[in-house]
Design an enzyme around this catalytic site. Structure first.
Site, PDB file in Angstrom:
ATOM      1  NE  ARG A  33       1.384 -28.119 -66.809  1.00 39.53           N
ATOM      2  CZ  ARG A  33       2.375 -27.308 -66.424  1.00 39.53           C
ATOM      3  NH1 ARG A  33       2.905 -27.446 -65.241  1.00 39.53           N
ATOM      4  NH2 ARG A  33       2.813 -26.345 -67.214  1.00 39.53           N
ATOM      5  CE1 TYR A  44      -0.754 -23.566 -61.539  1.00 36.35           C
ATOM      6  CE2 TYR A  44       0.156 -21.869 -62.976  1.00 36.35           C
ATOM      7  CZ  TYR A  44       0.072 -23.193 -62.584  1.00 36.35           C
ATOM      8  OH  TYR A  44       0.820 -24.146 -63.232  1.00 36.35           O
ATOM      9  CG  ASN A  87       1.337 -27.203 -55.174  1.00 35.41           C
ATOM     10  OD1 ASN A  87       1.981 -27.844 -56.014  1.00 35.41           O
ATOM     11  ND2 ASN A  87       0.402 -26.333 -55.507  1.00 35.41           N
ATOM     12  CG  HIS A 101      -0.939 -30.750 -58.052  1.00 40.27           C
ATOM     13  ND1 HIS A 101       0.319 -30.240 -58.285  1.00 40.27           N
ATOM     14  CD2 HIS A 101      -0.758 -32.049 -57.703  1.00 40.27           C
ATOM     15  CE1 HIS A 101       1.217 -31.196 -58.100  1.00 40.27           C
ATOM     16  NE2 HIS A 101       0.588 -32.301 -57.745  1.00 40.27           N
ATOM     17  CG  LEU A 102      -3.091 -23.942 -56.396  1.00 32.06           C
ATOM     18  CD1 LEU A 102      -1.825 -23.194 -56.754  1.00 32.06           C
ATOM     19  CD2 LEU A 102      -4.049 -23.050 -55.652  1.00 32.06           C
ATOM     20  N   PRO A 147       8.327 -24.785 -56.122  1.00 30.45           N
ATOM     21  CG  PRO A 147       9.286 -25.919 -57.896  1.00 30.45           C
ATOM     22  CD  PRO A 147       8.848 -26.112 -56.482  1.00 30.45           C
ATOM     23  CG  ASN A 148       8.053 -21.252 -60.738  1.00 29.62           C
ATOM     24  OD1 ASN A 148       8.828 -20.298 -60.752  1.00 29.62           O
ATOM     25  ND2 ASN A 148       8.305 -22.393 -61.357  1.00 29.62           N
ATOM     26  CG  ASP A 187      13.810 -41.857 -53.139  1.00 27.72           C
ATOM     27  OD1 ASP A 187      12.792 -42.501 -53.421  1.00 27.72           O
ATOM     28  OD2 ASP A 187      14.889 -41.961 -53.764  1.00 27.72           O
ATOM     29  CB  ALA A 205       7.450 -28.151 -62.248  1.00 23.09           C
ATOM     30  NE  ARG A 226      -2.239 -26.674 -66.233  1.00 17.20           N
ATOM     31  CZ  ARG A 226      -1.283 -26.037 -65.548  1.00 17.20           C
ATOM     32  NH1 ARG A 226      -1.102 -26.290 -64.255  1.00 17.20           N
ATOM     33  NH2 ARG A 226      -0.524 -25.143 -66.141  1.00 17.20           N
ATOM     34  NE  ARG A 268       3.343 -20.504 -62.064  1.00 16.65           N
ATOM     35  CZ  ARG A 268       3.471 -21.747 -61.618  1.00 16.65           C
ATOM     36  NH1 ARG A 268       3.169 -22.028 -60.367  1.00 16.65           N
ATOM     37  NH2 ARG A 268       3.890 -22.699 -62.413  1.00 16.65           N
ATOM     38  CG  HIS A 308       4.721 -32.883 -63.237  1.00 21.04           C
ATOM     39  ND1 HIS A 308       3.467 -33.384 -62.923  1.00 21.04           N
ATOM     40  CD2 HIS A 308       4.587 -31.534 -63.224  1.00 21.04           C
ATOM     41  CE1 HIS A 308       2.622 -32.371 -62.767  1.00 21.04           C
ATOM     42  NE2 HIS A 308       3.276 -31.243 -62.932  1.00 21.04           N
ATOM     43  CD  GLU A 317       1.453 -34.831 -55.432  1.00 19.20           C
ATOM     44  OE1 GLU A 317       1.827 -35.958 -55.034  1.00 19.20           O
ATOM     45  OE2 GLU A 317       1.587 -34.445 -56.615  1.00 19.20           O
TER      46      GLU A 317
HETATM   47  C1  DQA Z   1       0.861 -27.052 -59.850  1.00 18.92           C
HETATM   48  C2  DQA Z   1       0.790 -27.882 -61.131  1.00 18.92           C
HETATM   49  C3  DQA Z   1       2.172 -28.126 -61.708  1.00 18.92           C
HETATM   50  O1  DQA Z   1       2.076 -28.851 -62.929  1.00 18.92           O
HETATM   51  C4  DQA Z   1       2.859 -26.810 -62.003  1.00 18.92           C
HETATM   52  O2  DQA Z   1       4.177 -27.039 -62.462  1.00 18.92           O
HETATM   53  C5  DQA Z   1       2.849 -25.898 -60.841  1.00 18.92           C
HETATM   54  C6  DQA Z   1       1.614 -25.760 -60.076  1.00 18.92           C
HETATM   55  C7  DQA Z   1      -0.545 -26.716 -59.311  1.00 18.92           C
HETATM   56  O3  DQA Z   1      -0.625 -26.327 -58.155  1.00 18.92           O
HETATM   57  O4  DQA Z   1      -1.522 -26.811 -60.048  1.00 18.92           O
HETATM   58  O5  DQA Z   1       3.830 -25.217 -60.542  1.00 18.92           O
HETATM   59  O6  DQA Z   1       1.531 -27.810 -58.851  1.00 18.92           O
END
Ligand code: DQA
Length: 157
Positions: free
Chosen positions: A111, A23, A74, A100-101, A10-11, A87, A77, A107, A18, A80, A98
């Site tokens: 998180r 990011y 990735n 994360h940028l 998401p996002n 699962d 959110a 942070r 964003r 978390h 996994e």
């Molecule tokens: C993220 C870190 C997450 O905490 C956040 O909710 C994101 C981006 C990252 O790539 O750093 O959406 O996954």
């Protein structure tokens, strides 16, 4: 040729727009293109999937069972708190890395907890878009080692 599913949660489709101070300014499409290209250069096919919804990600992981050798994800959110995604990964048993940028450990406290990481072979956080490229190399290494191990056992001739 290894087939890799890249899951963007998401996002992340808003990357580049964003909160660029957090990011980065590289767009979502550009990041995905770079991972696909890195795959081609390393003899791997990378298919990109994005969803803003938990169910969409679970479905993609379940479907990956039928075609993929490994997963880069990735979870945004969901990292978390999504036990459903965790699962699904455990169920399909595909090796996953996994990404994360940002360095989530530097942070907000909420998180710091990563509920999906324990079922991944590794986690890369804080290295920006390049983290996806590092994840790809790491995953290909894991798959190569697995292939070798299977050959040694005589399972995969
Ligand atoms: C993220 C870190 C997450 O905490 C956040 O909710 C994101 C981006 C990252 O790539 O750093 O959406 O996954």
């Amino acid at each position: 040729m290894f087939k890799i599913l890249l899951i963007q949660g998401p996002n992340l489709n808003l990357l580049g727009v964003r909160e660029p101070g957090i990011y980065g300014t590289v767009s979502f499409d550009e990041i995905n293109n770079r991972v696909v290209k890195a795959g081609q250069e390393n003899g791997a096919e990378v298919r990109v999937f994005h969803s803003n919804s938990e169910g969409g990600i679970v479905d993609a992981i379940q479907e990956a069972r039928n075609w993929a050798d490994g997963i880069i994800l990735n979870p945004g959110a969901y990292a978390h708190y999504s036990i459903a995604i965790r699962d699904a990964l455990s169920a399909v048993k595909l090796p996953a890395v996994e990404v994360h940028l940002t360095n989530v450990h530097a942070r907000d406290e909420f998180r710091h907890r990563l509920v999906i990481s324990p079922v991944c072979v590794g986690v890369i956080a804080g290295l920006g878009w390049r983290g996806y490229i590092y994840a790809l190399h790491a995953l290909l290494g894991v798959l190569q080692d697995q292939g070798k191990a299977e050959n040694e056992l005589g399972y995969d001739d």
